[in-house]
Design an enzyme around this catalytic site. Sequence first.
Site, PDB file in Angstrom:
ATOM      1  N   SER A 124      87.553 -10.449 -34.868  1.00 19.41           N
ATOM      2  CA  SER A 124      88.688  -9.582 -35.158  1.00 19.41           C
ATOM      3  C   SER A 124      88.547  -8.956 -36.537  1.00 19.41           C
ATOM      4  O   SER A 124      87.975  -9.569 -37.454  1.00 19.41           O
ATOM      5  CB  SER A 124      89.960 -10.437 -35.114  1.00 19.41           C
ATOM      6  N   TYR A 148      94.730 -18.575 -37.158  1.00 21.63           N
ATOM      7  CA  TYR A 148      94.045 -17.766 -36.132  1.00 21.63           C
ATOM      8  C   TYR A 148      92.832 -17.062 -36.734  1.00 21.63           C
ATOM      9  O   TYR A 148      91.711 -17.151 -36.212  1.00 21.63           O
ATOM     10  CB  TYR A 148      95.025 -16.739 -35.530  1.00 21.63           C
ATOM     11  N   LYS A 152      88.390 -17.416 -36.308  1.00 15.81           N
ATOM     12  CA  LYS A 152      87.388 -16.353 -36.056  1.00 15.81           C
ATOM     13  C   LYS A 152      86.267 -16.434 -37.084  1.00 15.81           C
ATOM     14  O   LYS A 152      85.084 -16.328 -36.740  1.00 15.81           O
ATOM     15  CB  LYS A 152      88.058 -14.974 -36.092  1.00 15.81           C
TER      16      LYS A 152
HETATM   17  P1  NAD Z   1      94.662 -12.807 -23.967  1.00 17.96           P
HETATM   18  O1  NAD Z   1      95.538 -13.929 -24.390  1.00 17.96           O
HETATM   19  O2  NAD Z   1      95.240 -11.762 -23.097  1.00 17.96           O
HETATM   20  O3  NAD Z   1      93.341 -13.364 -23.268  1.00 17.96           O
HETATM   21  C1  NAD Z   1      92.758 -14.598 -23.625  1.00 17.96           C
HETATM   22  C2  NAD Z   1      92.553 -15.376 -22.341  1.00 17.96           C
HETATM   23  O4  NAD Z   1      91.943 -16.616 -22.669  1.00 17.96           O
HETATM   24  C3  NAD Z   1      93.851 -15.687 -21.617  1.00 17.96           C
HETATM   25  O5  NAD Z   1      93.742 -15.262 -20.275  1.00 17.96           O
HETATM   26  C4  NAD Z   1      93.996 -17.206 -21.718  1.00 17.96           C
HETATM   27  O6  NAD Z   1      94.629 -17.750 -20.587  1.00 17.96           O
HETATM   28  C5  NAD Z   1      92.553 -17.637 -21.863  1.00 17.96           C
HETATM   29  N1  NAD Z   1      92.335 -18.894 -22.581  1.00 17.96           N
HETATM   30  C6  NAD Z   1      92.789 -19.252 -23.806  1.00 17.96           C
HETATM   31  N2  NAD Z   1      92.309 -20.463 -24.136  1.00 17.96           N
HETATM   32  C7  NAD Z   1      91.539 -20.882 -23.083  1.00 17.96           C
HETATM   33  C8  NAD Z   1      90.763 -22.040 -22.827  1.00 17.96           C
HETATM   34  N3  NAD Z   1      90.688 -23.037 -23.702  1.00 17.96           N
HETATM   35  N4  NAD Z   1      90.107 -22.123 -21.638  1.00 17.96           N
HETATM   36  C9  NAD Z   1      90.166 -21.118 -20.740  1.00 17.96           C
HETATM   37  N5  NAD Z   1      90.884 -20.004 -20.940  1.00 17.96           N
HETATM   38  C10 NAD Z   1      91.552 -19.875 -22.098  1.00 17.96           C
HETATM   39  O7  NAD Z   1      94.062 -12.165 -25.313  1.00 17.96           O
HETATM   40  P2  NAD Z   1      93.201 -10.864 -25.491  1.00 17.96           P
HETATM   41  O8  NAD Z   1      94.004  -9.877 -26.248  1.00 17.96           O
HETATM   42  O9  NAD Z   1      92.584 -10.458 -24.221  1.00 17.96           O
HETATM   43  O10 NAD Z   1      92.103 -11.416 -26.504  1.00 17.96           O
HETATM   44  C11 NAD Z   1      90.848 -11.882 -26.062  1.00 17.96           C
HETATM   45  C12 NAD Z   1      90.062 -12.360 -27.276  1.00 17.96           C
HETATM   46  O11 NAD Z   1      89.945 -11.299 -28.217  1.00 17.96           O
HETATM   47  C13 NAD Z   1      90.732 -13.525 -28.006  1.00 17.96           C
HETATM   48  O12 NAD Z   1      89.745 -14.415 -28.436  1.00 17.96           O
HETATM   49  C14 NAD Z   1      91.385 -12.837 -29.194  1.00 17.96           C
HETATM   50  O13 NAD Z   1      91.514 -13.692 -30.302  1.00 17.96           O
HETATM   51  C15 NAD Z   1      90.391 -11.721 -29.485  1.00 17.96           C
HETATM   52  N6  NAD Z   1      91.014 -10.590 -30.180  1.00 17.96           N
HETATM   53  C16 NAD Z   1      92.086  -9.947 -29.628  1.00 17.96           C
HETATM   54  C17 NAD Z   1      92.668  -8.884 -30.307  1.00 17.96           C
HETATM   55  C18 NAD Z   1      93.857  -8.147 -29.723  1.00 17.96           C
HETATM   56  O14 NAD Z   1      94.468  -7.365 -30.434  1.00 17.96           O
HETATM   57  N7  NAD Z   1      94.218  -8.345 -28.455  1.00 17.96           N
HETATM   58  C19 NAD Z   1      92.168  -8.485 -31.531  1.00 17.96           C
HETATM   59  C20 NAD Z   1      91.069  -9.159 -32.067  1.00 17.96           C
HETATM   60  C21 NAD Z   1      90.493 -10.214 -31.382  1.00 17.96           C
HETATM   61  C1  UD1 Z   2      98.095  -8.062 -35.769  1.00 21.57           C
HETATM   62  C2  UD1 Z   2      97.704  -9.389 -36.367  1.00 21.57           C
HETATM   63  C3  UD1 Z   2      96.211  -9.399 -36.593  1.00 21.57           C
HETATM   64  C4  UD1 Z   2      95.470  -9.143 -35.270  1.00 21.57           C
HETATM   65  C5  UD1 Z   2      95.955  -7.792 -34.724  1.00 21.57           C
HETATM   66  C6  UD1 Z   2      95.358  -7.469 -33.389  1.00 21.57           C
HETATM   67  C7  UD1 Z   2      99.723 -10.062 -37.655  1.00 21.57           C
HETATM   68  C8  UD1 Z   2     100.260 -10.317 -39.020  1.00 21.57           C
HETATM   69  N1  UD1 Z   2      98.434  -9.566 -37.616  1.00 21.57           N
HETATM   70  O1  UD1 Z   2      97.716  -7.110 -36.684  1.00 21.57           O
HETATM   71  O2  UD1 Z   2      95.779 -10.618 -37.137  1.00 21.57           O
HETATM   72  O3  UD1 Z   2      94.071  -9.087 -35.492  1.00 21.57           O
HETATM   73  O4  UD1 Z   2      97.384  -7.829 -34.570  1.00 21.57           O
HETATM   74  O5  UD1 Z   2      95.857  -8.367 -32.425  1.00 21.57           O
HETATM   75  O6  UD1 Z   2     100.366 -10.296 -36.651  1.00 21.57           O
HETATM   76  N2  UD1 Z   2     104.641  -2.928 -36.757  1.00 21.57           N
HETATM   77  C9  UD1 Z   2     105.930  -2.459 -36.892  1.00 21.57           C
HETATM   78  N3  UD1 Z   2     106.863  -2.944 -36.019  1.00 21.57           N
HETATM   79  C10 UD1 Z   2     106.583  -3.852 -35.030  1.00 21.57           C
HETATM   80  C11 UD1 Z   2     105.252  -4.303 -34.919  1.00 21.57           C
HETATM   81  C12 UD1 Z   2     104.308  -3.838 -35.802  1.00 21.57           C
HETATM   82  O7  UD1 Z   2     106.227  -1.653 -37.760  1.00 21.57           O
HETATM   83  O8  UD1 Z   2     107.497  -4.252 -34.292  1.00 21.57           O
HETATM   84  C13 UD1 Z   2     103.608  -2.384 -37.666  1.00 21.57           C
HETATM   85  C14 UD1 Z   2     102.874  -3.402 -38.515  1.00 21.57           C
HETATM   86  O9  UD1 Z   2     103.523  -3.613 -39.722  1.00 21.57           O
HETATM   87  C15 UD1 Z   2     101.492  -2.742 -38.660  1.00 21.57           C
HETATM   88  C16 UD1 Z   2     101.320  -1.946 -37.370  1.00 21.57           C
HETATM   89  O10 UD1 Z   2     102.624  -1.785 -36.834  1.00 21.57           O
HETATM   90  O11 UD1 Z   2     101.514  -1.834 -39.739  1.00 21.57           O
HETATM   91  C17 UD1 Z   2     100.456  -2.649 -36.327  1.00 21.57           C
HETATM   92  O12 UD1 Z   2     100.959  -3.964 -36.126  1.00 21.57           O
HETATM   93  P1  UD1 Z   2     100.345  -4.942 -35.004  1.00 21.57           P
HETATM   94  O13 UD1 Z   2     100.304  -4.242 -33.710  1.00 21.57           O
HETATM   95  O14 UD1 Z   2     101.096  -6.215 -35.081  1.00 21.57           O
HETATM   96  O15 UD1 Z   2      98.838  -5.167 -35.443  1.00 21.57           O
HETATM   97  P2  UD1 Z   2      98.234  -5.674 -36.849  1.00 21.57           P
HETATM   98  O16 UD1 Z   2      99.253  -5.706 -37.905  1.00 21.57           O
HETATM   99  O17 UD1 Z   2      97.034  -4.858 -37.120  1.00 21.57           O
END
Ligand code: NAD
Ligand code: UD1
Length: 332
Positions: A124, A148, A152
């Site tokens: 991330s 979290y 990573k």
């Molecule tokens: P998500 O929660 O939708 O998907 C994660 C999946 O992993 C879920 O379906 C959950 O049931 C499964 N899971 C969790 N722990 C498990 C375990 N121990 N065994 C088997 N299954 C398990 O999340 P996502 O948004 O799809 O994210 C996927 C990955 O990307 C995560 O590792 C997350 O940290 C990373 N990531 C997500 C974002 C984002 O903004 N969505 C940003 C940066 C990194």
């Molecule tokens: C969040 C996580 C970050 C993660 C990323 C992607 C936190 C503190 N950080 O970041 O670790 O990698 O999501 O999953 O949760 N905002 C509003 N109103 C809202 C929600 C968000 O104004 O109701 C603003 C936030 O202040 C930010 C932007 O929208 O400026 C995006 O927010 P968000 O979608 O939560 O993502 P990140 O802050 O990038």
Amino acid sequence: MNILVTGGAGYIGSHTCIALIEAGHSVVVIDNLRNSSKYSIESIKRITNQDISFCKIDVSDKSAVERIFEKNSFDGVIHLAGLKAVGDSVIKPLEYYENNLMSTLSILNACQKFNVNRFVFSSSATVYGENKSPFTETMVLMPTTNPYGETKVMCERILTDIAKTNQAFSVSILRYFNPIGAHESGLIGESPTGIPNNLMPYITQVAKGKHPFLNIFGNHYPTTDGTGERDYIHVMDLAEGHVAAMEQMTEGVHIYNLGTGRGTTVLELVKAFEQATGITIPFKISVQRQGDIASCYADVSKAQRQLQWSAKRDLIGMCRDAWRFEQNYQEV
Ligand code: NAD
Ligand code: UD1
């Protein structure tokens, strides 16, 4: 290739499965459905018109994982299973360290044992901490403000150490920026449980009438309009980045930012959503959220150069697709 996708029922995983299948690969999914449902597996089958093998197990369960490796011959693994709610991780650090680290160790053990040497890891942009945007992959990582983010950073280190001792092991660490949107079918997308923490799902829920207005967390940041700036990327572009990383894999550890390279403020995203959907989003300015940084966007030149990948979909498309999914989505 035959690819194992952990967390493949989740938001990014389900879209990645579609992109893999569309690129001609076959897919096996492991997910314990802790933050997802079998519905997304059915939707992947419906969208691609192909069967996929689904195993409901916990990736931390080493022997269950090994049984799956015994039954299948994998060319590579995309490891997305993990817990991802930042605020939750501050309240339950042990659960986050245990789940995210144990699942990674377990899947890496199986890869070593069964000689599977292509590995893609979902990291991330949070690992950059308070560095200055645009973030480049060579920046020294800053401490993150939550467990979290620390998981990573730790997983990235584990992967780097393993690659040092096993020359055949190839790893791509993908640092995602802010994935939003949904598959254009409207069948799969992001469906957070409870009140969403992230911006786009909150906006779509305001549009649907679930909340009266959006709280904008601060308007005194040093950005063009004072609201926080992020690099929003369509989840299908992100998914296609995984395919590129798996197909272009070379030995050693390679780190790639997956973003668009463009910063968008909260107010700009609200405007884009209104333009894409014709729906007005009422908002109020509230206090800054603890731990938020002003600006977070990627330098994407490395992924463009080495993976021949770049994000193609624009902000209006991301908003339109997010809204289409929200309209279709029925909470289970
Ligand atoms: P998500 O929660 O939708 O998907 C994660 C999946 O992993 C879920 O379906 C959950 O049931 C499964 N899971 C969790 N722990 C498990 C375990 N121990 N065994 C088997 N299954 C398990 O999340 P996502 O948004 O799809 O994210 C996927 C990955 O990307 C995560 O590792 C997350 O940290 C990373 N990531 C997500 C974002 C984002 O903004 N969505 C940003 C940066 C990194
Ligand atoms: C969040 C996580 C970050 C993660 C990323 C992607 C936190 C503190 N950080 O970041 O670790 O990698 O999501 O999953 O949760 N905002 C509003 N109103 C809202 C929600 C968000 O104004 O109701 C603003 C936030 O202040 C930010 C932007 O929208 O400026 C995006 O927010 P968000 O979608 O939560 O993502 P990140 O802050 O990038």
